[in-house]
Design a protein around this motif. Structure first.
Motif, PDB file in Angstrom:
ATOM      1  N   ALA A 189      12.355 -38.030 -59.565  1.00  8.67           N
ATOM      2  CA  ALA A 189      11.776 -38.149 -58.220  1.00  8.67           C
ATOM      3  C   ALA A 189      12.291 -39.380 -57.478  1.00  8.67           C
ATOM      4  O   ALA A 189      12.382 -39.377 -56.241  1.00  8.67           O
ATOM      5  N   MET A 190      12.637 -40.432 -58.206  1.00  7.86           N
ATOM      6  CA  MET A 190      13.050 -41.692 -57.575  1.00  7.86           C
ATOM      7  C   MET A 190      14.562 -41.917 -57.668  1.00  7.86           C
ATOM      8  O   MET A 190      15.039 -43.041 -57.501  1.00  7.86           O
ATOM      9  N   ALA A 191      15.303 -40.858 -57.925  1.00  2.84           N
ATOM     10  CA  ALA A 191      16.753 -40.991 -58.114  1.00  2.84           C
ATOM     11  C   ALA A 191      17.437 -41.632 -56.915  1.00  2.84           C
ATOM     12  O   ALA A 191      18.418 -42.378 -57.065  1.00  2.84           O
ATOM     13  N   HIS A 192      16.909 -41.374 -55.727  1.00  2.01           N
ATOM     14  CA  HIS A 192      17.535 -41.913 -54.510  1.00  2.01           C
ATOM     15  C   HIS A 192      17.498 -43.441 -54.453  1.00  2.01           C
ATOM     16  O   HIS A 192      18.290 -44.072 -53.734  1.00  2.01           O
ATOM     17  N   SER A 193      16.560 -44.061 -55.191  1.00  9.90           N
ATOM     18  CA  SER A 193      16.429 -45.517 -55.152  1.00  9.90           C
ATOM     19  C   SER A 193      17.172 -46.210 -56.289  1.00  9.90           C
ATOM     20  O   SER A 193      17.140 -47.435 -56.401  1.00  9.90           O
ATOM     21  N   ALA A 194      17.851 -45.446 -57.147  1.00 10.49           N
ATOM     22  CA  ALA A 194      18.585 -46.019 -58.276  1.00 10.49           C
ATOM     23  C   ALA A 194      19.799 -46.796 -57.780  1.00 10.49           C
ATOM     24  O   ALA A 194      20.324 -46.526 -56.689  1.00 10.49           O
ATOM     25  N   PRO A 195      20.283 -47.784 -58.552  1.00 14.62           N
ATOM     26  CA  PRO A 195      21.511 -48.495 -58.167  1.00 14.62           C
ATOM     27  C   PRO A 195      22.646 -47.503 -57.907  1.00 14.62           C
ATOM     28  O   PRO A 195      22.822 -46.544 -58.659  1.00 14.62           O
ATOM     29  N   GLU A 196      23.380 -47.754 -56.856  1.00 12.30           N
ATOM     30  CA  GLU A 196      24.374 -46.771 -56.389  1.00 12.30           C
ATOM     31  C   GLU A 196      25.394 -46.409 -57.459  1.00 12.30           C
ATOM     32  O   GLU A 196      25.762 -45.246 -57.612  1.00 12.30           O
ATOM     33  N   ASN A 197      25.845 -47.395 -58.231  1.00 11.76           N
ATOM     34  CA  ASN A 197      26.877 -47.113 -59.225  1.00 11.76           C
ATOM     35  C   ASN A 197      26.360 -46.265 -60.391  1.00 11.76           C
ATOM     36  O   ASN A 197      27.131 -45.765 -61.201  1.00 11.76           O
ATOM     37  N   CYS A 198      25.039 -46.121 -60.480  1.00 14.65           N
ATOM     38  CA  CYS A 198      24.439 -45.355 -61.581  1.00 14.65           C
ATOM     39  C   CYS A 198      24.057 -43.932 -61.188  1.00 14.65           C
ATOM     40  O   CYS A 198      23.768 -43.109 -62.051  1.00 14.65           O
ATOM     41  N   ARG A 199      24.058 -43.648 -59.896  1.00 17.43           N
ATOM     42  CA  ARG A 199      23.521 -42.359 -59.456  1.00 17.43           C
ATOM     43  C   ARG A 199      24.329 -41.171 -59.973  1.00 17.43           C
ATOM     44  O   ARG A 199      23.788 -40.117 -60.251  1.00 17.43           O
ATOM     45  N   GLU A 200      25.655 -41.382 -60.094  1.00 16.69           N
ATOM     46  CA  GLU A 200      26.506 -40.278 -60.530  1.00 16.69           C
ATOM     47  C   GLU A 200      26.112 -39.779 -61.914  1.00 16.69           C
ATOM     48  O   GLU A 200      26.169 -38.582 -62.196  1.00 16.69           O
ATOM     49  N   GLN A 201      25.709 -40.703 -62.786  1.00 17.98           N
ATOM     50  CA  GLN A 201      25.373 -40.323 -64.158  1.00 17.98           C
ATOM     51  C   GLN A 201      23.873 -40.233 -64.404  1.00 17.98           C
ATOM     52  O   GLN A 201      23.433 -39.966 -65.519  1.00 17.98           O
ATOM     53  N   LEU A 202      23.072 -40.443 -63.363  1.00 12.34           N
ATOM     54  CA  LEU A 202      21.620 -40.493 -63.548  1.00 12.34           C
ATOM     55  C   LEU A 202      21.060 -39.173 -64.079  1.00 12.34           C
ATOM     56  O   LEU A 202      20.201 -39.163 -64.967  1.00 12.34           O
ATOM     57  N   ALA A 203      21.538 -38.058 -63.543  1.00 12.92           N
ATOM     58  CA  ALA A 203      21.058 -36.757 -64.007  1.00 12.92           C
ATOM     59  C   ALA A 203      21.376 -36.561 -65.484  1.00 12.92           C
ATOM     60  O   ALA A 203      20.543 -36.060 -66.260  1.00 12.92           O
ATOM     61  N   GLN A 204      22.582 -36.971 -65.880  1.00 15.07           N
ATOM     62  CA  GLN A 204      22.974 -36.852 -67.290  1.00 15.07           C
ATOM     63  C   GLN A 204      22.089 -37.734 -68.169  1.00 15.07           C
ATOM     64  O   GLN A 204      21.616 -37.308 -69.227  1.00 15.07           O
ATOM     65  N   TRP A 205      21.861 -38.988 -67.749  1.00 14.14           N
ATOM     66  CA  TRP A 205      21.007 -39.887 -68.518  1.00 14.14           C
ATOM     67  C   TRP A 205      19.585 -39.337 -68.650  1.00 14.14           C
ATOM     68  O   TRP A 205      18.972 -39.434 -69.707  1.00 14.14           O
ATOM     69  N   THR A 206      19.079 -38.778 -67.571  1.00 11.55           N
ATOM     70  CA  THR A 206      17.725 -38.218 -67.612  1.00 11.55           C
ATOM     71  C   THR A 206      17.657 -37.086 -68.633  1.00 11.55           C
ATOM     72  O   THR A 206      16.691 -36.981 -69.395  1.00 11.55           O
ATOM     73  N   ARG A 207      18.691 -36.232 -68.634  1.00  7.86           N
ATOM     74  CA  ARG A 207      18.719 -35.141 -69.621  1.00  7.86           C
ATOM     75  C   ARG A 207      18.781 -35.689 -71.039  1.00  7.86           C
ATOM     76  O   ARG A 207      18.099 -35.192 -71.941  1.00  7.86           O
ATOM     77  N   GLU A 208      19.608 -36.730 -71.253  1.00  8.19           N
ATOM     78  CA  GLU A 208      19.727 -37.326 -72.584  1.00  8.19           C
ATOM     79  C   GLU A 208      18.401 -37.919 -73.051  1.00  8.19           C
ATOM     80  O   GLU A 208      17.975 -37.727 -74.193  1.00  8.19           O
ATOM     81  N   LEU A 209      17.749 -38.662 -72.158  1.00  5.61           N
ATOM     82  CA  LEU A 209      16.447 -39.249 -72.499  1.00  5.61           C
ATOM     83  C   LEU A 209      15.422 -38.169 -72.805  1.00  5.61           C
ATOM     84  O   LEU A 209      14.673 -38.257 -73.787  1.00  5.61           O
ATOM     85  N   HIS A 210      15.377 -37.140 -71.960  1.00  8.82           N
ATOM     86  CA  HIS A 210      14.410 -36.060 -72.135  1.00  8.82           C
ATOM     87  C   HIS A 210      14.652 -35.349 -73.456  1.00  8.82           C
ATOM     88  O   HIS A 210      13.709 -35.030 -74.200  1.00  8.82           O
ATOM     89  N   HIS A 211      15.906 -35.095 -73.777  1.00  9.29           N
ATOM     90  CA  HIS A 211      16.226 -34.397 -75.028  1.00  9.29           C
ATOM     91  C   HIS A 211      15.822 -35.220 -76.237  1.00  9.29           C
ATOM     92  O   HIS A 211      15.180 -34.711 -77.164  1.00  9.29           O
ATOM     93  N   GLN A 212      16.176 -36.514 -76.224  1.00 10.74           N
ATOM     94  CA  GLN A 212      15.904 -37.332 -77.401  1.00 10.74           C
ATOM     95  C   GLN A 212      14.428 -37.674 -77.551  1.00 10.74           C
ATOM     96  O   GLN A 212      13.900 -37.707 -78.661  1.00 10.74           O
ATOM     97  N   LEU A 213      13.737 -37.909 -76.448  1.00 10.42           N
ATOM     98  CA  LEU A 213      12.306 -38.216 -76.528  1.00 10.42           C
ATOM     99  C   LEU A 213      11.489 -36.985 -76.847  1.00 10.42           C
ATOM    100  O   LEU A 213      10.406 -37.072 -77.425  1.00 10.42           O
ATOM    101  N   GLY A 214      12.008 -35.822 -76.463  1.00 11.22           N
ATOM    102  CA  GLY A 214      11.265 -34.589 -76.707  1.00 11.22           C
ATOM    103  C   GLY A 214      11.550 -33.962 -78.053  1.00 11.22           C
ATOM    104  O   GLY A 214      10.986 -32.938 -78.398  1.00 11.22           O
ATOM    105  N   THR A 215      12.451 -34.564 -78.849  1.00 11.56           N
ATOM    106  CA  THR A 215      12.794 -34.000 -80.147  1.00 11.56           C
ATOM    107  C   THR A 215      11.619 -34.145 -81.099  1.00 11.56           C
ATOM    108  O   THR A 215      11.107 -35.241 -81.315  1.00 11.56           O
ATOM    109  N   ASP A 216      11.182 -33.039 -81.666  1.00 12.76           N
ATOM    110  CA  ASP A 216      10.098 -33.075 -82.651  1.00 12.76           C
ATOM    111  C   ASP A 216      10.602 -33.723 -83.932  1.00 12.76           C
ATOM    112  O   ASP A 216      11.769 -33.637 -84.284  1.00 12.76           O
ATOM    113  N   ASN A 217       9.697 -34.351 -84.650  1.00 18.51           N
ATOM    114  CA  ASN A 217      10.072 -34.982 -85.900  1.00 18.51           C
ATOM    115  C   ASN A 217       8.933 -34.824 -86.892  1.00 18.51           C
ATOM    116  O   ASN A 217       7.785 -34.621 -86.508  1.00 18.51           O
TER     117      ASN A 217
END
Length: 314
Positions: A189-217
């Motif tokens: 929701a706040m992607a527009h306020s992220a540092p400009e140099n990070c926005r290109e990879q922000l969607a990828q990072w969000t997916r990575e975080l979501h995948h790893q935090l959501g992994t059952d153990n």
């Protein structure tokens, strides 16, 4: 199922003698000698014959004593124990879960499979972003107790300490005082306020975080006892998929519950039993604590261990 008081008493005696860790067929003469029984062997044999017709007991071979059927085992646990009232709304810390699993496994020679607490419910206090290696940043999502979820993400093309500090400051704005799952929603929701140099990879990072935090153990303790007790050689699928099947089978059931091994495709082993208790954190369901054992295990004693757990609000 309607049993007379005498048949109930004899059935209970059979179960207690069979579920003692040895699993020998129970003879009528042994029942008759039990303290407080006050019946002869012939009376016990007649009662055992009735219980066999009801599908609760069977004789493994001619002239043998009786052992419980799967139906008999399930009936005994459901009817003779107030399972739903045991360990009601259990709220252990993670170290208590693991300690309890090890204690049960060692004391009773059983296997315990425990779903670890869901990372998504952890409340974040602060975020740190560290330079991990030539290609990665390490994101630390830290709670007030100092426990952290540590996740590597790919560095942006324009990498510098200044850009990393700006990204860390933005992540603190996004995640501070939020649960991990809410922080992930806020990243989008706040992607527009992220540092400009990070926005290109922000969607990828969000997916990575979501995948790893959501992994059952899960953790599995005492698996060797299960293989020894059931005398099986094929590998059993015990872990996250096993816990998911138990959850599906026992959806919305609180307290101690029982599932037979034959009811679970991940186990599907005759004469095996799963005792399962859901646990919570701050009132929210987390996962299940399961004891997997042969049907001749000391089940009554294991249930006693669970009954000592103090329920929420007690």
């Amino acid at each position: 199922m309607k049993l007379t008081a005498r048949d109930q008493q004899i059935f209970s005696a059979v179960m207690s003698l069979y579920c003692n860790g040895e699993g020998h067929p129970v003879a009528s003469s042994k029942i008759a000698k039990q303290k407080g029984m006050a019946v002869c062997s012939a009376t016990v044999r007649n009662a055992m014959a009735r219980l066999e017709r009801e599908g609760l007991l069977y004789s493994p071979h001619t002239s043998a004593g009786r052992v419980p059927t799967d139906s008999g085992l399930k009936y005994w646990l459901d009817e003779y124990f107030a399972l739903a009232q045991i360990a009601n709304y259990w709220q252990p810390e993670q170290n208590q879960l693991i300690e309890f699993a090890h204690n049960l496994s060692q004391k009773f020679n059983v296997c315990c499979c425990v779903g670890l607490p869901q990372a998504s419910s952890q409340l974040v206090f602060r975020v740190e972003v560290l330079a991990f290696d030539s290609s990665s940043w390490l994101v630390l999502l830290i709670d007030r107790a100092g426990q952290s979820q540590n996740i590597c993400i790919n560095k942006p093309k324009d990498d510098s300490d200044q850009h990393r500090y700006l990204f860390a400051a933005w992540m603190n704005t996004v995640f501070s005082q939020q649960t991990l799952i809410e922080g992930l929603h806020r990243m989008r929701a706040m992607a527009h306020s992220a540092p400009e140099n990070c926005r290109e990879q922000l969607a990828q990072w969000t997916r990575e975080l979501h995948h790893q935090l959501g992994t059952d153990n899960s953790i599995v303790v005492g698996e060797r006892y299960l293989y020894q007790g059931l005398d099986i050689e094929t590998e059993l699928n015990i872990g996250v998929s096993f816990l998911h099947q138990v959850e599906d089978k026992l959806a919305f059931k609180n307290g101690l519950s029982v599932v037979l091994g034959t009811e679970l495709s991940t186990l599907n082993v005759k004469q095996s039993v799963v005792l399962s208790v859901p646990y919570f954190q701050k009132g929210e369901y987390q996962s299940r604590f399961c004891v997997i054992c042969p049907s001749n295990a000391p089940i009554e004693a294991i249930i006693t261990q669970f009954s000592q757990i103090t329920p929420l609000g007690a």
